[in-house]
Every structure is written in structure tokens, then in C-alpha cells.
Design a protein around this motif. Structure first.
Motif, mmCIF file in Angstrom:
data_model
loop_
_atom_site.group_PDB
_atom_site.id
_atom_site.type_symbol
_atom_site.label_atom_id
_atom_site.label_comp_id
_atom_site.label_asym_id
_atom_site.label_seq_id
_atom_site.Cartn_x
_atom_site.Cartn_y
_atom_site.Cartn_z
ATOM 1 N N HIS A 270 0.788 -1.231 0.000
ATOM 2 C CA HIS A 270 0.000 0.000 0.000
ATOM 3 C C HIS A 270 0.822 1.284 0.000
ATOM 4 C CE1 HIS A 270 -3.884 -1.953 0.429
ATOM 5 N NE2 HIS A 270 -3.342 -2.769 1.317
ATOM 6 N N ILE A 271 2.099 1.203 0.357
ATOM 7 C CA ILE A 271 2.919 2.419 0.423
ATOM 8 C C ILE A 271 4.014 2.395 -0.632
ATOM 9 C CG2 ILE A 271 4.406 3.834 1.904
ATOM 10 C CD1 ILE A 271 2.813 2.824 4.291
ATOM 11 N N GLY A 272 4.576 1.232 -0.871
ATOM 12 C CA GLY A 272 5.624 1.106 -1.882
ATOM 13 C C GLY A 272 6.778 0.272 -1.368
ATOM 14 N N LYS A 273 7.317 -0.584 -2.231
ATOM 15 C CA LYS A 273 8.383 -1.487 -1.794
ATOM 16 C C LYS A 273 9.672 -0.760 -1.435
ATOM 17 C CE LYS A 273 6.732 -5.666 -4.080
ATOM 18 N NZ LYS A 273 7.067 -6.812 -4.955
ATOM 19 N N GLU A 274 9.780 0.494 -1.826
ATOM 20 C CA GLU A 274 10.987 1.261 -1.494
ATOM 21 C C GLU A 274 10.910 1.891 -0.110
ATOM 22 O OE1 GLU A 274 8.387 4.069 -4.065
ATOM 23 O OE2 GLU A 274 8.635 1.924 -3.646
ATOM 24 N N TRP A 275 9.896 1.531 0.700
ATOM 25 C CA TRP A 275 9.723 2.181 2.003
ATOM 26 C C TRP A 275 10.950 2.073 2.920
ATOM 27 C CZ3 TRP A 275 10.160 -0.438 6.570
ATOM 28 C CH2 TRP A 275 10.016 -1.813 6.552
ATOM 29 N N PRO A 276 11.755 0.975 2.898
ATOM 30 C CA PRO A 276 12.912 0.934 3.813
ATOM 31 C C PRO A 276 13.920 2.045 3.560
ATOM 32 C CG PRO A 276 12.413 -1.268 3.001
ATOM 33 C CD PRO A 276 11.619 -0.315 2.174
ATOM 34 N N ASP A 277 13.972 2.540 2.312
ATOM 35 C CA ASP A 277 14.910 3.617 1.992
ATOM 36 C C ASP A 277 14.307 5.002 2.193
ATOM 37 O OD1 ASP A 277 16.876 1.752 1.166
ATOM 38 O OD2 ASP A 277 15.881 1.568 -0.788
ATOM 39 N N LYS A 278 13.026 5.049 2.519
ATOM 40 C CA LYS A 278 12.345 6.335 2.659
ATOM 41 C C LYS A 278 11.697 6.486 4.031
ATOM 42 C CE LYS A 278 11.369 6.999 -2.275
ATOM 43 N NZ LYS A 278 12.078 8.282 -2.390
ATOM 44 N N VAL A 279 12.294 5.847 5.030
ATOM 45 C CA VAL A 279 11.674 5.874 6.355
ATOM 46 C C VAL A 279 11.669 7.262 6.973
ATOM 47 C CG1 VAL A 279 12.051 3.454 6.924
ATOM 48 C CG2 VAL A 279 13.872 5.105 7.346
ATOM 49 N N ASP A 280 12.553 8.147 6.518
ATOM 50 C CA ASP A 280 12.595 9.495 7.096
ATOM 51 C C ASP A 280 11.982 10.533 6.158
ATOM 52 O OD1 ASP A 280 14.617 9.168 5.261
ATOM 53 O OD2 ASP A 280 16.111 10.322 6.376
ATOM 54 N N ASP A 281 11.101 10.090 5.262
ATOM 55 C CA ASP A 281 10.452 10.974 4.306
ATOM 56 C C ASP A 281 8.959 11.061 4.642
ATOM 57 O OD1 ASP A 281 9.303 12.292 2.189
ATOM 58 O OD2 ASP A 281 10.177 11.037 0.626
ATOM 59 N N PRO A 282 8.532 12.090 5.383
ATOM 60 C CA PRO A 282 7.116 12.186 5.780
ATOM 61 C C PRO A 282 6.162 12.218 4.599
ATOM 62 C CG PRO A 282 8.458 13.716 7.069
ATOM 63 C CD PRO A 282 9.341 13.182 5.965
ATOM 64 N N GLY A 283 6.560 12.858 3.502
ATOM 65 C CA GLY A 283 5.685 12.920 2.336
ATOM 66 C C GLY A 283 5.358 11.540 1.801
ATOM 67 N N PHE A 284 6.352 10.671 1.774
ATOM 68 C CA PHE A 284 6.152 9.302 1.284
ATOM 69 C C PHE A 284 5.183 8.542 2.181
ATOM 70 C CE2 PHE A 284 7.363 4.808 1.250
ATOM 71 C CZ PHE A 284 7.327 4.520 -0.114
ATOM 72 N N TRP A 285 5.267 8.779 3.509
ATOM 73 C CA TRP A 285 4.497 7.976 4.456
ATOM 74 C C TRP A 285 3.067 8.455 4.669
ATOM 75 C CZ3 TRP A 285 5.434 3.286 6.477
ATOM 76 C CH2 TRP A 285 6.692 2.751 6.207
ATOM 77 N N LYS A 286 2.668 9.513 3.949
ATOM 78 C CA LYS A 286 1.265 9.914 4.023
ATOM 79 C C LYS A 286 0.345 8.813 3.499
ATOM 80 C CE LYS A 286 2.005 14.912 3.881
ATOM 81 N NZ LYS A 286 1.847 16.177 3.109
ATOM 82 N N GLY A 287 0.924 7.890 2.743
ATOM 83 C CA GLY A 287 0.152 6.766 2.217
ATOM 84 C C GLY A 287 -0.382 5.836 3.282
ATOM 85 N N VAL A 288 0.096 5.963 4.515
ATOM 86 C CA VAL A 288 -0.410 5.123 5.604
ATOM 87 C C VAL A 288 -1.921 5.276 5.739
ATOM 88 C CG1 VAL A 288 -0.430 4.860 8.123
ATOM 89 C CG2 VAL A 288 1.740 5.034 6.917
ATOM 90 N N ASP A 289 -2.418 6.495 5.538
ATOM 91 C CA ASP A 289 -3.850 6.741 5.689
ATOM 92 C C ASP A 289 -4.681 5.978 4.664
ATOM 93 O OD1 ASP A 289 -3.586 8.412 7.870
ATOM 94 O OD2 ASP A 289 -3.373 10.221 6.645
ATOM 95 N N GLN A 290 -4.040 5.552 3.570
ATOM 96 C CA GLN A 290 -4.773 4.854 2.509
ATOM 97 C C GLN A 290 -4.847 3.344 2.738
ATOM 98 O OE1 GLN A 290 -6.310 6.950 0.488
ATOM 99 N NE2 GLN A 290 -5.200 8.535 1.658
ATOM 100 N N ILE A 291 -4.182 2.841 3.765
ATOM 101 C CA ILE A 291 -4.280 1.401 4.057
ATOM 102 C C ILE A 291 -5.704 1.098 4.513
ATOM 103 C CG2 ILE A 291 -3.453 -0.497 5.497
ATOM 104 C CD1 ILE A 291 -0.791 0.956 5.748
ATOM 105 N N PRO A 292 -6.399 0.162 3.875
ATOM 106 C CA PRO A 292 -7.764 -0.171 4.319
ATOM 107 C C PRO A 292 -7.778 -0.623 5.779
ATOM 108 C CG PRO A 292 -7.301 -1.131 2.172
ATOM 109 C CD PRO A 292 -5.999 -0.608 2.686
ATOM 110 N N ASN A 293 -8.749 -0.132 6.536
ATOM 111 C CA ASN A 293 -8.837 -0.467 7.958
ATOM 112 C C ASN A 293 -8.905 -1.969 8.190
ATOM 113 O OD1 ASN A 293 -8.672 2.160 8.789
ATOM 114 N ND2 ASN A 293 -10.848 2.383 9.305
ATOM 115 N N GLN A 294 -9.672 -2.656 7.342
ATOM 116 C CA GLN A 294 -9.835 -4.098 7.535
ATOM 117 C C GLN A 294 -8.498 -4.819 7.369
ATOM 118 O OE1 GLN A 294 -13.103 -5.717 8.214
ATOM 119 N NE2 GLN A 294 -11.532 -7.108 8.980
ATOM 120 N N GLU A 295 -7.710 -4.413 6.382
ATOM 121 C CA GLU A 295 -6.412 -5.067 6.169
ATOM 122 C C GLU A 295 -5.449 -4.786 7.318
ATOM 123 O OE1 GLU A 295 -4.321 -5.388 2.399
ATOM 124 O OE2 GLU A 295 -6.056 -4.462 1.406
ATOM 125 N N LEU A 296 -5.437 -3.544 7.790
ATOM 126 C CA LEU A 296 -4.558 -3.213 8.903
ATOM 127 C C LEU A 296 -4.947 -4.001 10.150
ATOM 128 C CD1 LEU A 296 -2.300 -1.552 10.175
ATOM 129 C CD2 LEU A 296 -3.937 0.313 10.540
#
Length: 859
Positions: A429-455
Motif C-alpha cells: 500500500h505504500i511502496g516497496k521502497e519504504w525501507p529507503d524512505k523511512v525518514d520521508d514524511p511525504g512518502f508515508w502519508k500513504g499510511v492513511d490509505q491502508i484499508p482499515n480491515q487489512e490493517l
């Protein structure tokens, strides 16, 4: 039957699997769950029994099981992919460091730490300090930072904890052989095992080294367990934090001085040196001795050259936690040292001298570390402030907010501590490159798009895995203590994933207040046993074998867990290690943390919880002061610090119960029409976003690189140019300043300036000040005259909001005095205090107050 011997048949890797050996000897596997899975799939039971040690696993696994997976197409497909990813990682040239600091890519940084926690298969760690150091190294590898590590190889694991039927902690020390661990011996260029010697209390102690590969970073572990050493010297590297003060100082000499000698023997010349706590400070003394011998420098010239490239991180927010030794210890262990470099005893002792309230003097290693480094930091914003107050006497007369100790807030290595199922969710849901972008807040805004049921479903899977691990450990613990099988099965059945689960796992030091939640047992009993909204508490952690108070806390919790109303709702799980930690921090719903503020320097366990969607429930101390935003967890404990500890404990425990009853539990159990706890899931997402982007070691290590490592490299190089010309001249200038400083004077000049005292100004009305400086033997151009302006709030002086205004030279009086003046315009209304001071100035000073030379008008 009479057996006449044993035969051991060692398995041999099939050619198709030969690269498993490369993976086994690189702790890259510790943050790559797919790599660990390659070993586990061969023999899950053996993998678990050997504590996930891949080196020992490959030696003991049956040949037929290796052959089975060598013929498995699906296994080989995964194996090929993972090995290719490993090779690409190791060979990568385009790294963060190279892209940002291409001119410094060949400048090595040496990171010394008394412990490293990389993985449970290499148990040379005790807790938070070591795990933080391990995470530091992993991010350094990911970011391509030219860094190496130095520590000790402890031949006995930091103790394995067992809890007996009465709740007593039993400490077991298990021997370990270097040949069975993911590390390899270090050899000299001659092909022989590399060996150096260090003097310890006038004895020559031989040291060998082992190399641990952590991704792209090498760690050198020093080892005195050699036949040529005396029995007592072979024991120096036997236990982490074991033995008495004699053992402690011996270990620190081996780590610091021995570490420098091993690097010298390998031809490694670091450009910057990082001391993670004061345990390794003797490395600076050895470097000073090297320079004196090699460059014919005097002690103070060498000290300036060494400190210019040295970084010191303090982790301890209480005075008693800092290493210190009686002076006769220093005589015993260092008399030959100071004699060898041509200084007197008093010159050596004043480097670490600390006078105790009772009047006697000790030698404090933190003070020594502060004096032998130019870059210094605490590990959170609050801890930086605490450290400046704690060590203000090292810079006597300097305002607390100007004490040259900064902060770099700790983080954790997200790829290590984010559980695999959550990693898969982020991949999707966020992108496979997340380990290299852990300190990028813009990239992690995608957390809100994770479906509640899946989380929620993912969290339940992770939680069930955690409970399986707890059940297995609980069964071993209870069966060993002769608890009946039926009772054990009942206890195991009581651990349920649908119940709100709160975890508390850490070192059992008394200031962490493990039993605070039990202060009102009846109220807690009602909370836990509510049939509609039950709660289960999971405790785990070790107390130092000499810490009777910490062990008593464990015993209390164990005994409470056996009482009616707590049985089946409260569990103490023995032997907290990295394996258990991975499952606990990812599986619990809530992480409870209630140290006495401000005694938690940072804390990192809660950061790991947040990355996995857990919610922190913590005192506002350490990192949580910076992390809490009102939407990502729960906070208690007033921001003010209290001296009445019993009152503080009472208020904090009441706050725990109030928050649990009125906020935390209702939010968790409040489900909408979709059957999901919507507000709780919103908090989980906020927790992931805020913690992942701020409190990761990628951000932390980048802070070290930008603020300390690169400046230290450049300063060290500059001081070394032209046979250390700058170091020599700066040392001479400093000696002249310190020798003549007491003859300097400053007074108000009474022309048309104010005469001091109280006065009232209109808003924006300037305050005119004129002073006369008597420099004595010093030159006006090497001095600054400043006005120090600080607002007053109530009865408190707010030094953090102070202003420093430079006074300008306006003339010279007939008597050799120099006149300075300034107009001060406070930037707001209110009450201010002002003072005038003189400080030295030099282009090599990072701060005006670095030397601790300050003269205040009227003082």
C-alpha cells in the motif's frame, strides 16, 4: 554396552546452496526476514533450538534436509532472488553518503561501544545501549557510511534468565565459542592470527580479534581469552558488565586502548572517532600517546589534535550511572601511562577529577570523555537539557543553555523492527521502497490509505504469532517449575488475541517503576477482569544480577500474577531477548512506559511498537516528549519534574488508571457497524506515521553525519595539516589564555551609559551600555565582550530564550583600558535580566564558551 568414542559427521552444503554460507556470516540476515526464512525452512525445529544462529545451524543440520531443499524448485527460486538482492546491496556504489559527501567517501569513522545488539544469535548485548548501537551500524550500512565498529567478544552470554516457582531470578551464564557464531578470526598480513598487547595494571595482556560483518560494515571484537594470558586476564572478556570495578576498568582499557592498537595493526586510520558512552574513552588516551611518540608533540598539543576529531555520546541521565573510579585505581592502572607521555600525576587526574559532596575526589570517565572530545551529545532533546545541567561544572560560569552538549534523538532500525507481515502491508500500500524512505514524511502519508480491515487483520495475525511465542515460553517456564500440565494449559488458553493487550518489557531498573500500575491493586483488578472489556498485561525483562531492588520488582509481579483476579490476566515471561522483543513490540496493542521523569535518556522500545501500529502509553520522558502529538497515543506525567517521589508515583498511577478507564479501553473496544474500532485504527495509523518518519536510525545517523561526523573529519584533517601546525598553535594559544585569564577585568563605564540595577523601559526603547575592558596580557582582538540578556518568567530565569549581543569596541582610555558599547532592544515586553561578560575568540573555537573561560562583570 561399552562405547569407545563418538563420531561427528558435519553436513556439507550442496553446490546449489553454497551461498547460504555467505548469508550466515553476514548479519544482513538480521534485518532481512526472507534471508532468515531460507534457514528456517530447512529445519524449523533446529532453527528455533539453536536460537536462530545460522552458522551453528549449517553445521548441525542433517544432510538429507539440505538435499531436500536443494531439489525444491520454489525454495531455489527464493534462494536465487535473495542472494541476488544481497549481492546488489553489498556492491552498491550509489549510496546516500556518497551522493551527499563524495569528497569524504574514503574517510573512515570508528564507532566504539561496550556492547552491540545485532541479533539474538550473537548475544554480546544486555539491553537498550547495545541494541541502539546495533541499529546505528545497520543504518550506517544501509546509507553507505564509511564506518567500522569496535567492541569486546564476551565468552559468556549476557545472562540467560530463569524465573523459579517463587518468582526469583536465576542468572545463567552460557559459554559460547567464536567459531560457532557469525564472526570470523582476524589475521595479520603474515597470515598468522592478528595479536596485539596492552598494559593493564603493569601486566601485558595479549588481545586477538574477531570480525563481524554487518551488511557493508565491519565490527572488530576484542578477545583476551588466550593461553598466553594469565587466568585473570583471560577472564577480562568473559562477561558483559560482570565482575567488580577492577574488572570494569580492565575491560575499558582493553576496549579503548586495545581497540586503537588493533586498528593500527590492521593499518586502519579512522578520520573520526565516536565513543558511544564513556566505556571506550581510553581510546583517546592511546591516540594521544601515539601522536606524542610519532609526531614529537607535547601532551596538550596531542590532546587538541585528538579531541578535534572525537565524538562523545552520553546515555546516562543520572550521576550514579556514570563510570567513576577512586584515585588509587587510576594510580594503579595509569601511572605508567602518564609517565610515558611526560606529564605529572595532577595533570592526568584533573582530566577526570570530580569532587564529591563529602569532600573526597574521584575520577569520572564522563568528565574525561567531555574533555577529550569536541563533539558531544545526549540522546533526546530532554536528555540534552538534563546533560547540560548535570555537567555544567565542567564549564563553570557558563550558562546552562550554552554548555557545549547538544542532542541527537535516538531512533531504531525500521527494517529490523518492523515485523514481516507489516512489511508486506507497507510493500502493498505504500511502496516497496519504504525501507529507503523511512525518514520521508511525504512518502508515508500513504499510511492513511491502508484499508482499515487489512490493517486490523494484519495486526491480529501478528498478535496471534506473538501469543504463540508467549505460550511456548510460558509452557517451558511453568513445566520447569513443576506446575501441573492442566494448569499450564489453562493459563495458555487465557492468552487471547481479541483481548486488549498491554506490554511492559525492558531492563528492570528501579527508576523504570515496573510495579507502578499495581499501586492500587483492587482498582487494577477490576479493570483487568471486566468481562465486557478485559485487559491482559504482559511483563518481561531482566534485572542486573547485583540489582536486588530490580529483582524484587520481578518477584512482586510474578507473585501478583498468581493471585485471584490477576491469574490469566497478568503474565511475566522470562528471558527477554531480541527474539522475544521482536514479537512483543509488534504484537501488543499498547506499550506501557512509566519511568521517573527525567531519568529515561531516550528509550527506544516504544519506537519499535509505533512502527508496527502499536500505541504508546507513556510518561512524557525521553523520546516521547518529542513524539507525542495528542493523536498518536496516550501521555501522562506532568512536564514539570517533582522532588516528592511518593507524590509523583501516586499522581502517575492515578493517571494510568484514569486514562485506561476513560480513554484507552473504551476507544479500543468501541467498534462501528463494520465491526472495526475506527478511532483506534486512526490512532494506529497516526502512530505508524509519526514514529516511522521521526524515530528511525536513518534520520538519527544522518544527524550524526551532518552535525558531527563530517565536521569532526574536516576539523581533524585541518588540525593534522603541516605536521599538526594548527593543533600546536591552538594548544599554545589556549595555554596562554588560561594562564592570563585571571588578570583580565571588565567594569561599567559611567559616561552616558546606565549604571546597572533596576530600570524601566518603554517597548522598543534601547538600553545603552558602555564598559571598560582591561585585557592584561591578552589582546583585545582575541576577546569578545557580550551582553547576556535573559527573560524572567515568574521566579524562573528562562535561559533557553536568552540573547547574546556583541558589544563593539568604541575607543581606548588613557589607562590602557578599552571601551565597548552596545544598544540593547528586548524583542518583547516583560522582565529581563542582563549581564556583561568577556569570552575568548579564536577561529578554531566551535563555540565562544568551549574552553570554559568566562569573566562576568561584577562577579
Amino acid at each position: 554396552m561399552q562405547y569407545i568414542g563418538n563420531i561427528t559427521v558435519v553436513s556439507e552444503l550442496p553446490n546449489e546452496l553454497r551461498r547460504l554460507n555467505d548469508l550466515a556470516y553476514n548479519l544482513y540476515f538480521s534485518w532481512r526476514p526472507e534471508a532468515r526464512q531460507l534457514f528456517r525452512l530447512i529445519d524449523p525445529a533446529l532453527w528455533t533450538r539453536l536460537n536462530h544462529n545460522p552458522v551453528k545451524f549449517l553445521r548441525e543440520v542433517q544432510q538429507k534436509k539440505l538435499q531436500r531443499v536443494a531439489n525444491d524448485e520454489d525454495y531455489l527460486k527464493n534462494y536465487t532472488r535473495i542472494v541476488a538482492e544481497f549481492d546488489a546491496y553489498m556492491k552498491a556504489k550509489k549510496t546516500w553518503f556518497v551522493e551527499n559527501y563524495p569528497a569524504d567517501k574514503d574517510q573512515l569513522i570508528a564507532y566504539f561501544s561496550a556492547e552491540f545488539g545485532f541479533h539474538e544469535s550473537l548475544p554480546i548485548y544486555s539491553g537498550g545501549l547495545g541494541v541502539l548501537a546495533g541499529d546505528h551500524i545497520k543504518s550506517a550500512s544501509d546509507l553507505g557510511i564509511p564506518l567500522l565498529g569496535v567492541s569486546l567478544f564476551y565468552h559468556q552470554t549476557y545472562f540467560t534468565q530463569q524465573i523459579d516457582a517463587n518468582g526469583n531470578q536465576i542468572a545463567l551464564y552460557i559459554p559460547q565459542s567464536g567459531s560457532e557464531l557469525p564472526m570470523q578470526p582476524v589475521f595479520a598480513k603474515t597470515g598468522e592470527r592478528l595479536q596485539v598487547s596492552v598494559e593493564v595494571a603493569q601486566r601485558s595482556v595479549a588481545i586477538q580479534a574477531w570480525e563481524v560483518q554487518v551488511g557493508r560494515v565491519s565490527i572488530y571484537l576484542l578477545d583476551t581469552n588466550l593461553p598466553e594470558n594469565a587466568p585473570e586476564d583471560r577472564l577480562i572478556t568473559s562477561k558483559l558488565y560482570g565482575g567488580d570495578q577492577e574488572m570494569r576498568i580492565s575491560q575499558e582499557i582493553i576496549l579503548g586502548m586495545g581497540g586503537v592498537k588493533v586498528l593500527n595493526a590492521l593499518g586502519i586510520e579512522p578520520a573520526a572517532w565516536h565513543m558511544n558512552e564513556g566505556h571506550s574513552v581510553f581510546l583517546a588516551l592511546e591516540r594521544i600517546r601515539d601522536l606524542i611518540r610519532r609526531e614529537s608533540m607535547d601532551f596538550y598539543e596531542a590532546l587538541e589534535a585528538v579531541s578535534a576529531s572525537t565524538i562523545f555520546t552520553t546515555h546516562t541521565p543520572v550521576p550514579a550511572g556514570n563510570d567513576a573510579f577512586p584515585l588509587h585505581f587510576m594510580d594503579k592502572y595509569f601511572q605508567r601511562y602518564w609517565e610515558s607521555i611526560g606529564i605529572r600525576r595532577y595533570q592526568f587526574m584533573e582530566l577526570g577529577s570530580q569532587v564529591q559532596p563529602e569532600g573526597y575526589e574521584i575520577f569520572n570517565l564522563t568528565i574525561l570523555s567531555l574533555k577529550l572530545s569536541k563533539f558531544r551529545n545526549g540522546v533526546s532533546a530532554l536528555h540534552g537539557d538534563v546533560s547540560r545541567k548535570m555537567w555544567k561544572d565542567v564549564w563553570a560560569g557558563v550558562p546552562t543553555n550554552e554548555i557545549p552538549i547538544g542532542h541527537v534523538t535516538n531512533g531504531v532500525h525500521s527494517h529490523t523492527w518492523t515485523i514481516y507481515q507489516m512489511q508486506q502491508l507497507f510493500d502493498k500500500h505504500i511502496g516497496k521502497e519504504w525501507p529507503d524512505k523511512v525518514d520521508d514524511p511525504g512518502f508515508w502519508k500513504g499510511v492513511d490509505q491502508i484499508p482499515n480491515q487489512e490493517l486490523w487483520d494484519t495486526k491480529m495475525v501478528v498478535k496471534e504469532n506473538m501469543l504463540d511465542h508467549l505460550r511456548a515460553r510460558l509452557e517451558n517456564q511453568q513445566m520447569r517449575n513443576k506446575v501441573g500440565t492442566l494448569k499450564v494449559q489453562r493459563l495458555k488458553a487465557m492468552l487471547k488475541p481479541e483481548i486488549l493487550t498491554i506490554g511492559f518489557a525492558r531492563r528492570f531498573a528501579t527508576y523504570k517503576r515496573a510495579t507502578l500500575i499495581f499501586r492500587d491493586k483492587e482498582r487494577l483488578r477490576r479493570i483487568l477482569s471486566n468481562p465486557e472489556r478485559p485487559v491482559q498485561l504482559i511483563f518481561s525483562g531482566k534485572a542486573h544480577p547485583k540489582d536486588r531492588g530490580g529483582q524484587d520488582l520481578i518477584r512482586q509481579i510474578h507473585n501478583i500474577s498468581m493471585e485471584d483476579g490477576f491469574r490469566g490476566r497478568l503474565f511475566f515471561i522470562e528471558n527477554y531477548d531480541m527474539s522475544l522483543a521482536r514479537d512483543l513490540i509488534s504484537g501488543v496493542d499498547v506499550w506501557l512506559n512509566n519511568p521517573r521523569r527525567p531519568q529515561e535518556a531516550s528509550g527506544t522500545s516504544g519506537q519499535k511498537v509505533g512502527m508496527n501500529g502499536g500505541v504508546n502509553f507513556s510518561v512524557l520522558d525521553g523520546w516521547w516528549c518529542e513524539g507525542y502529538d495528542g493523536e498518536n497515543g496516550f501521555a501522562f506525567g506532568d512536564r514539570e519534574d517533582y522532588s516528592d517521589l511518593d507524590e509523583l508515583d501516586s499522581w502517575d498511577s492515578d493517571a494510568i488508571y484514569d486514562i485506561m478507564e476513560n480513554d484507552l479501553i473504551p476507544t479500543y473496544y468501541s467498534h462501528g457497524e463494520d465491526g472495526l474500532p475506527g478511532d483506534w485504527l486512526k490512532m494506529m495509523k497516526r502512530s505508524i506515521f509519526t514514529v516511522m518518519t521521526q524515530f528511525n536510525t536513518h534520520r538519527m545517523v544522518k544527524d550524526y553525519v551532518n552535525d558531527m561526523y563530517v565536521p569532526a573529519i574536516h576539523q581533524g584533517v585541518k588540525f593534522a595539516e603541516s605536521k599538526y601546525k594548527i593543533a600546536r598553535s591552538f594548544a599554545a594559544w589556549r595555554e596562554r589564555m588560561e594562564s592570563n585569564w585571571s588578570h583580565l577585568g571588565v567594569r561599567l563605564h559611567y559616561d552616558d551609559s546606565v549604571m546597572g540595577g533596576d530600570m524601566q523601559l518603554r517597548y522598543h526603547q534601547p538600553l545603552k551600555l558602555k564598559v571598560a575592558l582591561t585585557p592584561g596580557e591578552l589582546k583585545p582582538e582575541e576577546l569578545k565582550v557580550q551582553v547576556f540578556l535573559v527573560p524572567v518568567s515568574g521566579m524562573a530565569i528562562e535561559e533557553l530564550d536568552s540573547q547574546t549581543i556583541e558589544m563593539k569596541q568604541s575607543g581606548q582610555a588613557n589607562d590602557g583600558q578599552y571601551l565597548y558599547e552596545a544598544e540593547i532592544v528586548p524583542n518583547d515586553s516583560g522582565t529581563y535580566r542582563y549581564a556583561v561578560r568577556v569570552v575568548p575568540t579564536h577561529k578554531q573555537l566551535s563555540r565562544d564558551v568551549e574552553l570554559g573561560l568566562v569573566t562576568w562583570l561584577g562577579a
